[in-house]
Design an enzyme around this catalytic site. Structure first.
Site, PDB file in Angstrom:
ATOM      1  N   SER A 183       5.081  38.217 -13.184  1.00  0.00           N
ATOM      2  CA  SER A 183       4.233  38.580 -14.321  1.00  0.00           C
ATOM      3  C   SER A 183       3.924  40.071 -14.264  1.00  0.00           C
ATOM      4  O   SER A 183       3.578  40.592 -13.206  1.00  0.00           O
ATOM      5  CB  SER A 183       2.933  37.769 -14.289  1.00  0.00           C
ATOM      6  N   HIS A 185      -0.507  49.275 -18.483  1.00  0.00           N
ATOM      7  CA  HIS A 185      -1.408  50.010 -19.358  1.00  0.00           C
ATOM      8  C   HIS A 185      -1.160  51.508 -19.166  1.00  0.00           C
ATOM      9  O   HIS A 185      -1.506  52.064 -18.115  1.00  0.00           O
ATOM     10  CB  HIS A 185      -2.869  49.690 -19.030  1.00  0.00           C
ATOM     11  N   HIS A 225       3.849  43.550 -21.721  1.00  0.00           N
ATOM     12  CA  HIS A 225       3.652  42.365 -20.875  1.00  0.00           C
ATOM     13  C   HIS A 225       4.970  41.608 -20.794  1.00  0.00           C
ATOM     14  O   HIS A 225       5.692  41.491 -21.787  1.00  0.00           O
ATOM     15  CB  HIS A 225       2.579  41.468 -21.493  1.00  0.00           C
ATOM     16  N   ASN A 266       6.707  38.040 -18.619  1.00  0.00           N
ATOM     17  CA  ASN A 266       6.505  36.947 -17.675  1.00  0.00           C
ATOM     18  C   ASN A 266       7.732  36.054 -17.682  1.00  0.00           C
ATOM     19  O   ASN A 266       8.261  35.732 -18.747  1.00  0.00           O
ATOM     20  CB  ASN A 266       5.262  36.139 -18.073  1.00  0.00           C
ATOM     21  N   ARG A 293       8.885  32.397 -15.584  1.00  0.00           N
ATOM     22  CA  ARG A 293       8.280  31.407 -14.697  1.00  0.00           C
ATOM     23  C   ARG A 293       9.092  30.111 -14.688  1.00  0.00           C
ATOM     24  O   ARG A 293       9.834  29.809 -15.624  1.00  0.00           O
ATOM     25  CB  ARG A 293       6.840  31.125 -15.112  1.00  0.00           C
ATOM     26  N   HIS A 300      12.583  44.892 -30.925  1.00  0.00           N
ATOM     27  CA  HIS A 300      13.019  43.573 -31.380  1.00  0.00           C
ATOM     28  C   HIS A 300      14.538  43.450 -31.424  1.00  0.00           C
ATOM     29  O   HIS A 300      15.090  42.378 -31.122  1.00  0.00           O
ATOM     30  CB  HIS A 300      12.393  43.255 -32.737  1.00  0.00           C
ATOM     31  N   HIS A 342     -10.008  34.825 -33.640  1.00  0.00           N
ATOM     32  CA  HIS A 342     -11.328  35.269 -34.093  1.00  0.00           C
ATOM     33  C   HIS A 342     -11.287  36.657 -34.741  1.00  0.00           C
ATOM     34  O   HIS A 342     -12.241  37.067 -35.394  1.00  0.00           O
ATOM     35  CB  HIS A 342     -12.335  35.252 -32.934  1.00  0.00           C
ATOM     36  N   ASN A 377      -6.968  27.463  -8.653  1.00  0.00           N
ATOM     37  CA  ASN A 377      -7.483  28.204  -7.507  1.00  0.00           C
ATOM     38  C   ASN A 377      -6.574  29.363  -7.127  1.00  0.00           C
ATOM     39  O   ASN A 377      -6.324  29.635  -5.963  1.00  0.00           O
ATOM     40  CB  ASN A 377      -7.675  27.267  -6.298  1.00  0.00           C
ATOM     41  N   ARG A 414      -5.324  33.474  -7.077  1.00  0.00           N
ATOM     42  CA  ARG A 414      -5.991  34.673  -6.568  1.00  0.00           C
ATOM     43  C   ARG A 414      -6.558  35.464  -7.742  1.00  0.00           C
ATOM     44  O   ARG A 414      -5.823  35.917  -8.612  1.00  0.00           O
ATOM     45  CB  ARG A 414      -4.976  35.524  -5.784  1.00  0.00           C
TER      46      ARG A 414
END
Length: 303
Positions: free
Chosen positions: A90, A94, A104, A106, A108, A145, A175, A261, A263
């Site tokens: 990941s 900035h 960004h 990622n 996985r 793109h 929002h 849980n 890090r």
């Protein structure tokens, strides 16, 4: 059949490649590495870079964790077993320059034992790459793109359109009624079928990971030497606040990490070093800021 250990080792290598490339791109900052272990099984390598020539803060994280799923996630996955294995890389960068975008990426892989003994394990790949410009520069958006489409087209003619739409929907700040940026591609629970082998999906996952460096190198070098004003820097901090809002309210990876849980420092590495929330800010009519806001919409065709 590809194994979870082979996938994890490939992801480790991609982390190494990207870190070396970003250090060369920045020319000053070096990654600090922290090795960590997860209570319950597995661990990872957190690598963070700060206060560079162009990269103000960024992280390239690798993890390979296993153990027992919390009951809430087990129910959400409708899983018979609570054992799991997950590995991935990941990245969030900035920059310190308002004309260079946040990026960004990622990739996985997730695996659980089969519900019935003797069957294949439950497994899938996920990932994507997206860009959040502080100012939407349309030539840069088209470059980004088109590059992603060329990567997707190597594997499946439907991937780009499908995963671009998925990204538009996923990276949406409900929002605010605006997208986080100009999108990119996003996919989840990608599995083999009669038209798509596990080997092809794995190669696609690695190709997405390796698209990061050429894409971001181009976007940084196009814009790093441009001059900017204090007002434009302040706008950058406002756009960072939207990035933070999305990651804390909606991001599935953040939620998964906190609920298993994970890090905390690694999970929240994605947050910007400085962000601002101004009360009831209105962009000036005809300004570059207003133009950017007009392009934070779903469904824009950049290719």
């Amino acid at each position: 059949m590809i194994t979870k250990d082979q996938i994890a080792e490939s992801y480790r290598l991609i982390q190494d490649e990207i870190c070396a490339g970003l250090e060369a791109l920045d020319g000053q900052a070096k990654f600090e590495e922290e090795l960590w272990e997860r209570d319950g099984g597995g661990g990872g390598r957190t690598r963070v870079l700060q206060n560079g020539n162009i990269l103000e803060k960024g992280g390239v994280n690798f993890s390979a964790v296993y153990g027992e799923l919390p009951e809430a996630i087990k129910k959400a996955f409708k899983a018979e077993s609570n054992e799991f294995f997950a590995t991935g890389v990941s990245i969030v960068m900035h920059p310190n320059h308002p004309m260079v975008p946040i990026i960004h990426m990622n990739i996985r892989y997730f695996e659980m034992p089969a519900a019935v003994a003797g069957e294949e394990p439950i497994r899938w790949f996920g990932g994507g790459i997206d860009v959040t410009p502080h100012y939407v520069l349309e030539d840069d958006a088209r470059f980004f793109h088109n590059h992603l489409k060329s990567v997707c087209d190597q594997f499946n003619a439907d991937f780009y359109t499908k995963f671009k739409t998925w990204a538009d929907d996923y990276f949406y700040i409900k929002h605010r009624e605006e997208t986080r940026g100009i999108g990119g591609i996003f996919y989840d629970r990608l599995k083999a079928d009669e038209n798509l082998s596990w080997e092809t999906i794995f190669e696609f996952s690695k190709a997405v990971g390796r698209s990061f460096l050429p894409i971001y190198t181009e976007l940084v070098n196009r814009n790093r030497n441009k001059t900017y004003t204090e007002a434009e820097q302040q706008w950058q901090y406002q756009r960072r606040s939207r990035y933070a809002e999305f990651n804390l309210v909606y991001d599935a990876g953040t939620k998964f990490g906190l609920e298993t849980n994970g890090r905390i420092e690694s999970i929240l590495m994605s947050l910007p070093p400085t962000a601002k929330w101004l009360y009831n800010f209105k962009a000036e009519a005809g300004s570059n800021e207003e133009h950017t806001l007009s392009l934070l919409k779903k469904g824009i065709d950049w290719v």
